[in-house]
Design an enzyme around this catalytic site. Structure first.
Site, PDB file in Angstrom:
ATOM      1  N   HIS A 197      -9.401   5.891  -0.834  1.00  0.00           N
ATOM      2  CA  HIS A 197      -8.278   5.990   0.180  1.00  0.00           C
ATOM      3  C   HIS A 197      -9.254   6.385   1.308  1.00  0.00           C
ATOM      4  O   HIS A 197     -10.178   6.976   0.872  1.00  0.00           O
ATOM      5  CB  HIS A 197      -7.246   6.676   0.087  1.00  0.00           C
ATOM      6  CG  HIS A 197      -6.038   5.601  -0.892  1.00  0.00           C
ATOM      7  ND1 HIS A 197      -5.149   4.870  -0.560  1.00  0.00           N
ATOM      8  CD2 HIS A 197      -5.919   4.978  -1.632  1.00  0.00           C
ATOM      9  CE1 HIS A 197      -4.566   4.450  -1.256  1.00  0.00           C
ATOM     10  NE2 HIS A 197      -4.990   3.500  -2.708  1.00  0.00           N
ATOM     11  N   GLY A 198      -8.780   6.657   2.624  1.00  0.00           N
ATOM     12  CA  GLY A 198      -9.156   7.512   3.747  1.00  0.00           C
ATOM     13  C   GLY A 198     -10.668   6.860   4.224  1.00  0.00           C
ATOM     14  O   GLY A 198     -11.312   7.752   4.655  1.00  0.00           O
ATOM     15  N   THR A 258      -7.313   3.342   9.805  1.00  0.00           N
ATOM     16  CA  THR A 258      -7.497   4.116  10.873  1.00  0.00           C
ATOM     17  C   THR A 258      -8.423   3.698  12.266  1.00  0.00           C
ATOM     18  O   THR A 258      -7.840   3.619  13.054  1.00  0.00           O
ATOM     19  CB  THR A 258      -7.469   5.494  11.289  1.00  0.00           C
ATOM     20  OG1 THR A 258      -6.308   6.045  10.203  1.00  0.00           O
ATOM     21  CG2 THR A 258      -7.199   6.307  12.491  1.00  0.00           C
ATOM     22  N   ASP A 276       0.849  -1.265  -0.111  1.00  0.00           N
ATOM     23  CA  ASP A 276       0.194  -0.289   0.158  1.00  0.00           C
ATOM     24  C   ASP A 276       1.335   1.010   0.295  1.00  0.00           C
ATOM     25  O   ASP A 276       2.122   1.260   0.513  1.00  0.00           O
ATOM     26  CB  ASP A 276      -0.793  -0.255   1.400  1.00  0.00           C
ATOM     27  CG  ASP A 276      -2.023   0.948   1.576  1.00  0.00           C
ATOM     28  OD1 ASP A 276      -2.444   1.668   0.500  1.00  0.00           O
ATOM     29  OD2 ASP A 276      -2.125   1.537   2.889  1.00  0.00           O
ATOM     30  N   HIS A 277       0.842   2.446  -1.246  1.00  0.00           N
ATOM     31  CA  HIS A 277       1.474   3.343  -0.900  1.00  0.00           C
ATOM     32  C   HIS A 277       3.021   3.299  -1.510  1.00  0.00           C
ATOM     33  O   HIS A 277       4.109   3.928  -0.283  1.00  0.00           O
ATOM     34  CB  HIS A 277       0.877   4.598   0.083  1.00  0.00           C
ATOM     35  CG  HIS A 277      -0.213   4.209   0.455  1.00  0.00           C
ATOM     36  ND1 HIS A 277      -0.537   5.948  -0.602  1.00  0.00           N
ATOM     37  CD2 HIS A 277      -1.305   4.570   0.945  1.00  0.00           C
ATOM     38  CE1 HIS A 277      -1.419   6.136  -0.160  1.00  0.00           C
ATOM     39  NE2 HIS A 277      -2.495   5.421   0.207  1.00  0.00           N
ATOM     40  N   VAL A 307      -9.547   1.062   4.351  1.00  0.00           N
ATOM     41  CA  VAL A 307      -9.232   1.316   6.017  1.00  0.00           C
ATOM     42  C   VAL A 307      -8.299   1.092   6.823  1.00  0.00           C
ATOM     43  O   VAL A 307      -7.902  -0.366   6.098  1.00  0.00           O
ATOM     44  CB  VAL A 307     -11.069   0.697   6.213  1.00  0.00           C
ATOM     45  CG1 VAL A 307     -11.430   0.827   7.575  1.00  0.00           C
ATOM     46  CG2 VAL A 307     -12.174   0.705   4.569  1.00  0.00           C
ATOM     47  N   SER A 356     -12.110   5.333   7.076  1.00  0.00           N
ATOM     48  CA  SER A 356     -12.198   6.029   8.295  1.00  0.00           C
ATOM     49  C   SER A 356     -12.925   7.490   8.387  1.00  0.00           C
ATOM     50  O   SER A 356     -12.134   7.968   7.826  1.00  0.00           O
ATOM     51  CB  SER A 356     -10.813   5.030   9.311  1.00  0.00           C
ATOM     52  OG  SER A 356     -10.315   4.586   9.031  1.00  0.00           O
ATOM     53  N   GLY A 381      -6.894   9.337   7.677  1.00  0.00           N
ATOM     54  CA  GLY A 381      -6.072   9.506   8.899  1.00  0.00           C
ATOM     55  C   GLY A 381      -7.615   9.653   9.736  1.00  0.00           C
ATOM     56  O   GLY A 381      -8.932  10.792   9.094  1.00  0.00           O
TER      57      GLY A 381
END
Ligand code: 13P
Length: 283
Positions: free
Chosen positions: A208-209, A233, A82-83, A231, A211, A181
Site C-alpha cells: 500500500h502507499g 494520492t 479498498d480498506h 496507488v 505514491s 498519502g
C-alpha cells in the site's frame, strides 16, 4: 474482456515477477481514465472504491457503473473494496457485485483480525470473490517521521504463516515502510523484512502507499515478491494540478475541456504505473 476477480491474475503476476496496480476511483471520470489506460497497454487492473467513497450515497450506482464498464472493456478489470472496515461493509460489497474485497483489520488485536478475516473469506469464497487482508499496519505518510511508531506497525514475519493458514486469505497487505498519502520525509523500504515474509508464505503480497516511491524502490519491491501495488494520492494530486493549469491557460474555461484534461491525466498516470510495474502486455 471479462470483469474478473484479480486472484488468478495476481498468482500469475507473482510467478512471472510483475505487479498489478490497484487504483482508487472516486467517480466516472477517474474510472474512465483507468479503463482507457488498461486497454491502451493491454494490462490487468484493479479499480477500487475505498471506505469513504463506499459509504457515499452513490456507491452502489458507481459500483454498477464500474462493473458494466469493465464488462465491455478490452482488458481484464477487477472491482475491489479498498480498506473495508468491518464484516458488514465487506458483505455489502459482495451484495453490490464487487469481484474482490479488502478487509483492513490491521489495527485490531491479532486474534480479532484473524477471526473477522476468516469469516469474510468464508462468505466471499462462497460467491467467488477474492479477499485481501492486512497484517501489521501501514500508517499515514504525514506521520512518517515518527519512525518508532512506524516500525511498531511493521509486519512481523513470525505471524504471517499462521495468519494466512488460519484465515485462508487470498492475498496479503504487509507493512515494510510505506505509508498512505504524501510522505513527510524520504520513504525507506525494509527489503529484508519483505524477503523474510516472502519466504514464509506463498500468497501474493501487497504494497500500500505507492505514491511517492522511486522507480528503483518499486522495482526492488516487485523483484522481492510484491505482486500488487496500491496507488491513489499521486493520481489525484497530479490530475488536480493539471486541471488548474489548464483552467489558468484559457479565458474561456470549459467544463468539457477540463473533464477531458482529467480523464487524460488519469489515463497517463495509470499507464505510467502499468508500464513501470511490468503489467503492460499481460492483459
Ligand atoms: P497512496 O494514496 O499513498 O498512493 O496509497 C494508496 C493506497 O494504499 C490505497 O489503499
Amino acid at each position: 474482456m471479462p470483469f474478473i476477480s484479480i486472484v488468478p491474475e495476481l498468482k500469475r503476476a507473482q510467478s512471472e515477477g510483475y505487479a498489478i496496480p490497484l487504483f482508487d476511483a472516486v467517480d466516472m471520470v477517474s474510472t474512465e481514465g483507468m479503463v482507457l489506460s488498461a486497454e491502451a497497454v493491454r494490462a490487468p487492473v484493479i479499480i477500487a472504491l475505498y471506505d469513504a467513497v463506499f459509504e457515499g450515497p452513490n456507491a452502489r450506482a458507481l459500483a454498477s457503473y464500474i462493473r458494466t464498464r469493465a464488462e465491455k472493456a478490452a482488458a481484464p478489470i477487477s472491482l475491489m473494496l479498498d480498506h473495508g472496515k468491518s464484516f458488514e461493509q465487506c458483505i455489502r460489497a459482495l451484495a453490490y457485485g464487487f469481484s474482490d474485497v479488502m478487509f483492513d483489520g490491521s489495527q485490531l488485536p491479532l486474534e480479532e483480525n484473524i477471526a473477522t478475516t476468516r469469516a469474510i473469506v468464508k462468505a466471499a469464497h462462497a460467491v467467488g470473490v477474492g479477499v485481501e487482508a492486512e497484517l501489521g499496519h501501514v500508517g499515514q505518510g504525514s506521520q512518517y517521521q515518527d519512525t518508532d511508531s512506524l516500525r511498531r506497525g511493521f509486519t512481523d514475519p513470525d505471524e504471517v504463516e499462521r495468519f494466512v493458514a488460519e484465515t485462508g486469505v487470498d492475498f496479503l497487505a504487509i507493512a515494510i515502510g510505506t505509508a498512505h498519502g504524501p510522505y513527510a520525509g524520504e520513504p525507506q523500504l525494509d527489503l529484508e523484512r519483505l524477503a523474510a515474509i516472502r519466504a514464509r508464505v506463498n500468497v501474493p503480497l501487497v504494497l500500500h502507499g505507492g505514491s511517492g516511491l522511486s522507480e528503483a524502490q518499486f522495482r526492488a519491491a516487485i523483484a522481492g515478491g510484491i505482486a500488487k501495488v496500491n496507488v491513489a494520492t499521486d493520481l489525484f494530486v497530479t490530475t488536480a494540478r493539471r486541471m488548474v493549469e489548464a483552467a489558468r491557460a484559457t479565458e474561456a474555461v470549459s467544463y468539457f475541456a477540463l473533464s477531458k484534461v482529467a480523464t487524460d491525466s488519469f489515463e497517463e498516470r495509470c499507464g505510467y504505473y502499468l508500464n513501470l510495474f511490468g503489467a503492460a502486455g499481460k492483459g
